[in-house]
Design a protein around this motif. Structure first.
Motif, short mmCIF file in Angstrom:
data_model
loop_
_atom_site.label_atom_id
_atom_site.label_comp_id
_atom_site.label_asym_id
_atom_site.label_seq_id
_atom_site.Cartn_x
_atom_site.Cartn_y
_atom_site.Cartn_z
N SER A 135 0.83 -1.21 0.00
CA SER A 135 0.00 0.00 0.00
C SER A 135 0.86 1.26 0.00
CB SER A 135 -0.93 0.01 1.22
OG SER A 135 -0.17 0.00 2.42
N LYS A 136 2.13 1.13 0.42
CA LYS A 136 3.05 2.27 0.39
C LYS A 136 3.80 2.36 -0.94
CE LYS A 136 3.98 2.16 5.37
NZ LYS A 136 3.59 3.54 5.70
N ILE A 137 3.92 1.25 -1.63
CA ILE A 137 4.69 1.22 -2.87
C ILE A 137 3.93 1.92 -4.00
CG2 ILE A 137 5.76 -0.28 -4.60
CD1 ILE A 137 7.06 -0.12 -1.72
N LYS A 138 2.63 1.76 -4.03
CA LYS A 138 1.85 2.37 -5.11
C LYS A 138 1.93 3.90 -5.09
CE LYS A 138 -1.76 -0.44 -4.40
NZ LYS A 138 -3.08 -1.09 -4.58
N PRO A 139 1.71 4.57 -3.96
CA PRO A 139 1.88 6.04 -3.97
C PRO A 139 3.32 6.48 -4.23
CG PRO A 139 1.34 5.24 -1.75
CD PRO A 139 1.14 4.10 -2.68
N MET A 140 4.29 5.68 -3.78
CA MET A 140 5.68 6.00 -4.08
C MET A 140 5.93 5.96 -5.58
SD MET A 140 9.12 3.83 -3.16
CE MET A 140 8.95 2.93 -4.72
N ALA A 141 5.42 4.91 -6.23
CA ALA A 141 5.56 4.78 -7.68
C ALA A 141 4.87 5.94 -8.40
CB ALA A 141 5.00 3.45 -8.15
N LYS A 142 3.70 6.29 -7.94
CA LYS A 142 2.95 7.39 -8.56
C LYS A 142 3.73 8.70 -8.45
CE LYS A 142 -1.58 9.60 -8.59
NZ LYS A 142 -2.92 9.67 -7.94
N GLN A 143 4.34 8.94 -7.31
CA GLN A 143 5.12 10.16 -7.12
C GLN A 143 6.29 10.22 -8.10
OE1 GLN A 143 7.60 10.40 -3.58
NE2 GLN A 143 7.20 12.60 -3.38
N LEU A 144 6.98 9.10 -8.27
CA LEU A 144 8.12 9.07 -9.19
C LEU A 144 7.67 9.30 -10.63
CD1 LEU A 144 10.05 6.06 -7.63
CD2 LEU A 144 10.71 8.47 -7.52
N VAL A 145 6.57 8.68 -11.03
CA VAL A 145 6.06 8.85 -12.39
C VAL A 145 5.64 10.29 -12.63
CG1 VAL A 145 4.19 8.21 -13.97
CG2 VAL A 145 5.39 6.44 -12.68
N SER B 100 11.96 -5.48 13.75
CA SER B 100 11.38 -5.13 12.46
C SER B 100 11.65 -3.67 12.09
CB SER B 100 9.87 -5.37 12.49
OG SER B 100 9.28 -5.05 11.24
N MET B 101 12.02 -3.45 10.82
CA MET B 101 12.23 -2.09 10.32
C MET B 101 11.70 -1.98 8.90
SD MET B 101 16.05 -1.15 11.79
CE MET B 101 15.74 0.59 12.10
N ILE B 102 11.15 -0.79 8.58
CA ILE B 102 10.69 -0.53 7.22
C ILE B 102 11.14 0.86 6.79
CG2 ILE B 102 8.70 -2.07 7.40
CD1 ILE B 102 6.94 0.43 7.63
N ALA B 103 11.23 1.04 5.48
CA ALA B 103 11.69 2.31 4.92
C ALA B 103 10.60 3.37 4.96
CB ALA B 103 12.15 2.10 3.48
N HIS B 104 11.03 4.61 5.03
CA HIS B 104 10.15 5.76 4.86
C HIS B 104 10.03 6.00 3.36
CE1 HIS B 104 10.06 7.34 9.12
NE2 HIS B 104 11.08 6.50 9.19
N THR B 105 9.06 5.37 2.74
CA THR B 105 8.97 5.40 1.28
C THR B 105 8.71 6.79 0.72
OG1 THR B 105 6.66 4.70 1.48
CG2 THR B 105 8.29 2.99 1.02
N ASP B 106 8.23 7.70 1.55
CA ASP B 106 8.02 9.06 1.09
C ASP B 106 9.36 9.76 0.78
OD1 ASP B 106 8.19 8.82 4.01
OD2 ASP B 106 8.10 11.00 4.02
N LEU B 107 10.46 9.17 1.24
CA LEU B 107 11.79 9.73 0.98
C LEU B 107 12.51 9.05 -0.19
CD1 LEU B 107 13.03 10.18 4.66
CD2 LEU B 107 12.18 11.94 3.10
N ALA B 108 11.80 8.18 -0.91
CA ALA B 108 12.43 7.46 -2.01
C ALA B 108 12.90 8.41 -3.11
CB ALA B 108 11.47 6.43 -2.59
N SER B 109 12.09 9.41 -3.42
CA SER B 109 12.45 10.35 -4.48
C SER B 109 13.72 11.12 -4.14
CB SER B 109 11.29 11.33 -4.73
OG SER B 109 11.65 12.31 -5.66
N GLU B 110 13.82 11.61 -2.92
CA GLU B 110 15.01 12.35 -2.51
C GLU B 110 16.21 11.42 -2.41
OE1 GLU B 110 17.35 15.57 -1.72
OE2 GLU B 110 15.27 15.53 -2.41
N THR B 111 15.99 10.17 -1.99
CA THR B 111 17.08 9.20 -1.96
C THR B 111 17.63 8.97 -3.35
OG1 THR B 111 16.04 8.09 -0.07
CG2 THR B 111 17.74 6.87 -1.25
#
Length: 201
Positions: A21-31, A167-178
């Protein structure tokens, strides 16, 4: 993210289904930033239905978001190396299993083959982790990957430190800046952030 030419970025998707559910908005942001985003699916992602959704529905959503059918097999992923057409590759979510295999040089899935082929070209490989044993069995693998050339991490934190302390997960909202930083050879900082919102799984 402004570029002189359109970026082509691979998106390797592995089986941390609770974070889809976090990957789809991340992908949309990049596109929306003008990036050509090509999904690359692990074997399990292609065929596994879970309580988080059906595999076919997820793939259909990703095709709609990216406009790309994606890569489904090891032979389809292998040409990433000799053709060098990816500017960067993001694995999101990147499971503990995937990290362990990356460290061992194992290429038994389309995503792992894509990673191996892409690293041959000395271009950024970005890991957006999601694993229940980040602070357990995979702690050493994270350390090894942190010290490998051309590998970068989306900042991450614990997602449920009370019930799943490892357990750890990425802050996917920072994928674009990464991605932006990785393209100039820099790891975004800080890498370890405060706990993310709790993910029930």
């Amino acid at each position: 993210m402004k570029q002189d030419k359109q970026l082509t970025v691979g998106l390797g998707i592995t089986g941390s289904y609770c974070t889809f559910s976090k990957i789809k908005p991340m992908a949309k942001q990049l596109v929306e930033q003008g990036i050509r985003l090509i999904p690359i699916y692990s074997d399990m992602v292609q065929k596994t239905d879970t309580r988080f959704g059906k595999a076919l529905d997820f793939r259909s959503d990703m095709e709609q978001i990216t406009g790309e059918k994606g890569i489904f097999t090891i032979p389809q992923a292998e040409p990433i190396g000799p053709t060098g057409y990816l500017d960067a590759l993001i694995i999101a979510p990147c499971t503990g299993n995937t990290m362990a295999k990356l460290c061992a040089g194992i290429t038994d899935s389309p995503v792992l083959m894509a990673a191996k082929a892409h690293l041959r070209n000395e271009k950024p490989l970005i890991l957006s982790i999601s694993t229940n044993d980040a602070l357990g069995m995979n702690f050493k693998n994270i350390g090894m990957l942190m010290n490998m050339k051309h590998i970068y991490f989306v900042p991450f934190g614990q997602d449920n430190y009370e019930k799943k302390s490892n357990s750890m997960i990425a802050h996917t909202d920072l994928a674009s800046e990464t991605l932006k930083q990785a393209l100039i050879g820099k790891q975004i900082q800080p890498v370890i952030l405060a706990p993310t919102e709790i993910v029930k799984s």
